[in-house]
Design an enzyme around this catalytic site. Structure first.
Site: not given
Lengths: 251, 343
Positions: B205, B83, B80, B275, B257
């Protein structure tokens, strides 16, 4: 605040290990907790001066660099047999003198940053007041690192042209590494050279104080085979000069 | 004899290795290495292979010094963390207004993989949740999937100063198990929020999450943002300076998160976690941090990574709203000084 003293020379055979062993012992005799690490991984030797037999050296600097042990696990109490007095303590972390281990270091190299971490851990674990680092001659990753971390850098110089040039190079490096205290020790000075003139000339040439001067003599040549000179010959002129150098380091 | 550039460069690398700041990081590393809380992500088998003992701390300053302790060369998948940076590329490709019309910037208390879109606008809440990240990936320009992936990899290369690859087994696993992400993408397609090249975008992605980085890379990525979008080591611009604030502010509000609020309160450095065990954290105008340690807490953030960031923020006063004098002065610890005992 613990103090790190790196003993270095540009070329081999300057008497670096002997001087390191004797200075470390002299400082320990003042009642301090002193450690010595032999970072001369390609050609270890200082353990001989402390009469540490290779069979006893189950853990070494190599073990630490390979992640097999803490550096303190390879610290041997070599001061026990030296009658240091005043509660002084002297530890040696040797490098392995097994050919396989030396070959492995040469072949695989190691992360030089581990040395810095290991030294700090060693100082903490053994509560050292002084840490002496014996180095491989010349310039290498580990000499750069040991020079960079030293609170006091001792450069051993013999009065000859090759040593003079090399020492200038090393001083360039030390300046680049922002080392604050550099001192020169002249070793193996010929009797025909007047000591005070030599001292002054060297100090002026490099702009660095001369911490001591040791003559070329048979007495000193015996150092290597006889153990720690300053313990065997406490009244000798050489021992007195060692004490003078030790005082300058401890200032 | 005079010093050449070579001597200076090598000497600088040695002084970075022996500086008080690295000694500090080294103590921090030792302290938190014994922390064994958390579990390694195992939703795909490749991630479960990570060694829980892996632990690297890297810090890069805006003047290009890099300090590394522990496993800073160990590659892992960015997950992540990608992103935030892909969001920057989308902004460069389309400008702020258009990107804002496709993805919101509102933090959400929902889980990162929630299937939730804004009821009024149909936009995903922010670019850090999966929905928003897929919508953002959709915005990356390129004539086909290969060119779009290449543009992403090149972008990461500008942040880190080296070239990047993807971990193919991780990509294939993410793809074969990514039903929930496919569901999110189709829901957005239903509302016309993403283009119809949906399989290509989903592949992109999954690929962006599978890019291999290390802790050093993460520190340089954060340092690049801290340095206004220019990599402080290479001098290459990685992000248009107009969009640095966009990326950094969504990291602050949404990067950790659903513990982002707590993070903003306690640590304050805009950050993004993944993660895979990575965290990248930005201290604007000062430095970037990259921490790698695979065991995660219940919210999916690296346990050791969080603790390291908390400690650094506290010791050096790196919270952007902190005004109290910090216990340690960053400049002194970076430069070293005669009175500083880091031994």
């Amino acid at each position: 605040m613990p103090k790190v003293i790196s003993v270095h020379s540009y070329r081999g055979g300057t008497g670096k290990s002997n001087l390191t062993a004797n200075l470390a012992t002299t400082v320990a005799q003042q009642g301090y907790r002193v450690g010595v690490v032999d970072t001369d991984l390609p050609s270890p030797g200082i353990h001989n001066i402390f009469d540490l037999e290779p069979e006893v050296m189950t853990k070494t600097l190599n073990s630490y660099l390979w992640g097999e042990a803490d550096l303190a696990d390879g610290a041997y109490d070599v001061g026990r047999n030296l009658n240091l007095g005043k509660g002084g303590t002297l530890f040696l972390v040797p490098s392995s003198c097994k050919a396989d281990d030396i070959a492995r270091i040469l072949k695989d190299g190691y992360d030089v940053r581990l040395l810095n971490d290991g030294f700090r851990q060693l100082v903490k674990t053994l509560e050292l007041d002084y840490l002496f680092i014996d180095t491989h001659p010349g310039l290498s990753k580990e000499t750069f690192l040991t020079i960079a971390i030293s609170h006091c850098l001792l450069l051993i110089v013999r009065p000859d042209k090759q040593d003079y040039q090399g020492t200038a190079v090393t001083l360039d490096v030390a300046r680049q590494l922002n080392v604050r205290h550099v001192q020169i020790v002249i070793n193996k000075a010929l009797a025909c050279l007047a000591p005070e003139v030599l001292r002054q000339k060297v100090a002026e040439t490099y702009g660095v104080p001369v911490a001591g001067l040791f003559p070329l003599s048979e007495d000193i040549a015996k150092l290597a085979s006889e153990g720690v000179f300053c313990v065997r010959h406490p009244e000798h002129l050489v021992t007195q000069e060692l004490q003078a150098v030790a005082r300058r380091i401890m200032e | 004899m005079t010093s050449t550039g070579e001597l200076k460069a090598f000497a600088d690398s040695i002084t970075a290795a022996t500086s008080p700041f690295r000694n500090y990081l080294s103590d921090l590393h030792r302290e938190y290495l014994s922390l064994t809380e958390g579990t390694v992500a195992d939703y795909i088998p490749e991630l479960a292979l990570a060694d829980p003992q892996w632990f690297g701390i890297a810090a890069a300053t805006v003047d290009g010094q890099v300090f590394e302790v522990g496993h800073c060369d160990q590659p892992f998948t960015i997950q992540s963390i990608s992103k935030a940076f892909v969001y920057g590329l989308a902004l460069e490709d389309h400008g702020r207004d258009y990107v804002n019309s496709k993805v919101g910037v509102e933090p959400t208390g929902e889980a990162f993989n929630a299937i939730v879109l804004d009821e009024a606008t149909n936009r995903p809440c922010n670019p850090m949740v999966n929905a928003g990240a897929i919508a953002t990936a959709d915005l990356i320009k390129g004539k086909d999937g290969t060119e779009r992936l290449k543009r992403m990899l090149d972008m990461f290369g500008r942040y880190t100063g080296r070239s990047h690859d993807i971990n193919v087994p991780v990509f294939l696993s993410e793809k074969s198990t990514g039903h929930r992400n496919r569901a999110i993408a189709y829901l957005m397609l239903n509302f016309g929020m993403v283009s119809d090249r949906i399989d290509e975008t989903l592949d992109l992605y999954f690929q962006q999450c599978s890019i291999l980085v290390n802790a050093r890379d993460l520190s340089l990525m954060a340092a690049t943002l801290a340095n206004g979008g220019v990599n402080p080591v290479t001098g290459d611009r990685a992000l248009d300076q107009r969009y640095v604030q966009d990326v950094v502010s969504v990291m602050l509000t949404c990067g950790m998160y659903d513990s982002s609020g707590d993070w903003a309160y306690r640590v304050g450095m805009p950050a993004k976690s993944g993660v895979g065990g990575g965290i990248t954290a930005v201290s604007p105008g000062k430095l970037g941090l990259g921490i790698f340690s695979p065991p995660l807490d219940a919210k999916g953030n690296s346990v050791r990574g969080i603790r390291v960031c908390q400690q650094l923020s506290k010791d050096f006063g790196l919270h952007p709203f902190n005004v109290a004098p910090a216990p340690k002065d960053l400049a002194t610890w970076l430069m070293g000084s005669a009175d500083l005992d880091s031994w």
